[in-house]
Write an enzyme that holds these catalytic residues in place. Sequence first.
Site, mmCIF file in Angstrom:
data_model
loop_
_atom_site.group_PDB
_atom_site.id
_atom_site.type_symbol
_atom_site.label_atom_id
_atom_site.label_comp_id
_atom_site.label_asym_id
_atom_site.label_seq_id
_atom_site.Cartn_x
_atom_site.Cartn_y
_atom_site.Cartn_z
ATOM 1 N N GLU A 126 -11.267 0.624 -3.475
ATOM 2 C CA GLU A 126 -10.582 1.121 -2.271
ATOM 3 C C GLU A 126 -9.293 1.843 -2.652
ATOM 4 O OE1 GLU A 126 -10.074 -2.439 -0.015
ATOM 5 O OE2 GLU A 126 -8.831 -3.398 -1.528
ATOM 6 N N ASP A 170 0.817 -1.221 0.000
ATOM 7 C CA ASP A 170 0.000 0.000 0.000
ATOM 8 C C ASP A 170 0.850 1.270 0.000
ATOM 9 O OD1 ASP A 170 -2.128 -1.819 0.314
ATOM 10 O OD2 ASP A 170 -2.039 -1.644 2.496
#
Length: 521
Positions: free
Chosen positions: A179, A19
């Site tokens: 997301e 991420d």
Amino acid sequence: MTKPSITYSNPVLPGFYPDPSIARAGDDYYLICSSFEYFPGVPIFHSRDLIHWEQIGHVLDRPSQLNVADRKSSDGIYAPTLRYHDGTFYMITTDVRGIGNFYVTATNPAGPWSDPILVPYGGIDPSLFFDDDGKVYVTAQQGADYDSHAIQYEIDIATGKALSEPVVIWRGDGGPWTEGPHLYKIGGKYYIMTASGGTAKEHREIIGRGSSPYGPFELYEHPILTHRGIEHPIQYLGHADLVEDGNGDWWAVFLGVRLVDSGYSVLGRETFLAPVIWNEEDWPMIDNNEGTVNLEMRVTRLPGGSSTKARTTAFSEGSDDFDKSGLSHSWTFLRNPAEGSWSLEERPGWLTLRGQSAGLSDVGQVAFVGRRQQHVQAEWSTYLDYGSIMDGEEAGICARRDEDAHYEIFMKQEAGLRTIGVRLTVRGEWLMAAEVPTDSDGVYLKIRSDVTEYSMYYSLDGQEWIKLSGGPARALSPEDFVNKMCFTGIVIGLYASGNGKTASGKAHFDWFVTRQTRGGN
């Protein structure tokens, strides 16, 4: 046309660094990643050329910022975003099952960072956007699975207070798990970029464009980044962030996985880098099943004038003799360490661990200090002095995925009898794979990994190594979860446990050596 002349290696951050988010401040670039149950939280790196990264600290390095002492694995800190605006750095993230969404600030990215400033809305993966008119927006994921979408609202950046109600601005491409949203303003237009498909084989990055920060956003018809439809050594690409360098070139950092053998990776999700090419319709293209994101990349130029082939400097290679006043930034604790559970001062030149009541299969404050595994083929060794061991206590070296999957080789004492043992925990069930008696106070311990196996060794003289047992590598991979999806890769750690009580004896580790073996990933 200038031909590509510079070669660099992917991933630029190998091992469990998922991420990624990136920000530029002048000629300097800073990158952060998710940290989940590990402490300190949110490792932060610095670079001048986007390929050589040096860890300069952690954003969340004190309990007032982050308390994950009772957090299950793969909970904790999710998907942070890093932004730089008007001389200040901002990091916004989610403390899952904790305080929720919040941000912290710093004028120096190495710290100190502020205590958390809470924001009121959003599920996970919040991002900040600073518009030209001075307004500041939070864009965040909301909902689950196919109902996932992005919401947005304006905040007072000084307080975190919402200045508007949250509005749904983006529902993605119809796939599950929309997301990791990021909002950008480029060329006078607003771009909303998110991941879609879940962080596995269907993972992809998608993008939309509109004339205002609230849209409506036109969806680009294809993913701008994915390898979901091709055979390739890098899979699961997505969760990207964009940055423009000082040359006017655009780049993307994103997560990917290097699968081995029958489709797993003990390293977890890693950070990759690729150039962004803008097409004739002003859409940013990275790699839509073209296979251009590779382990070896060729580009025409990099920021900072780099002109040589090189791999990242962020590896935790070599030896740590524990002779400094603090641990290097590459070390991480499993959750917040309990007071008195570790020390570098008690026995100078050694790492001292005092076992807590929690063990490696428990959710609690385990005395565990580790480093991310960064190569598939590697070995880690240490020397343990445990002359003060008491009944029920143990200490050793462990390859850990989570409380349901870990392998360790250790010294333990029961009823006055001291043994060296190997324990294999797979899918929450443990097996004492081997055990030998010893009357020694000290022992050399080693874990070696390859594509298919972790092997555990011991030595009494540091010369002759004896393999005590081994376990399958796949069983430690994130792909082998049972009840709860695993978002982390393997961390190799030194640990101690009182197995139900705080230990009275203390384990002393003289050094820790990491070595890559036989090339490999």
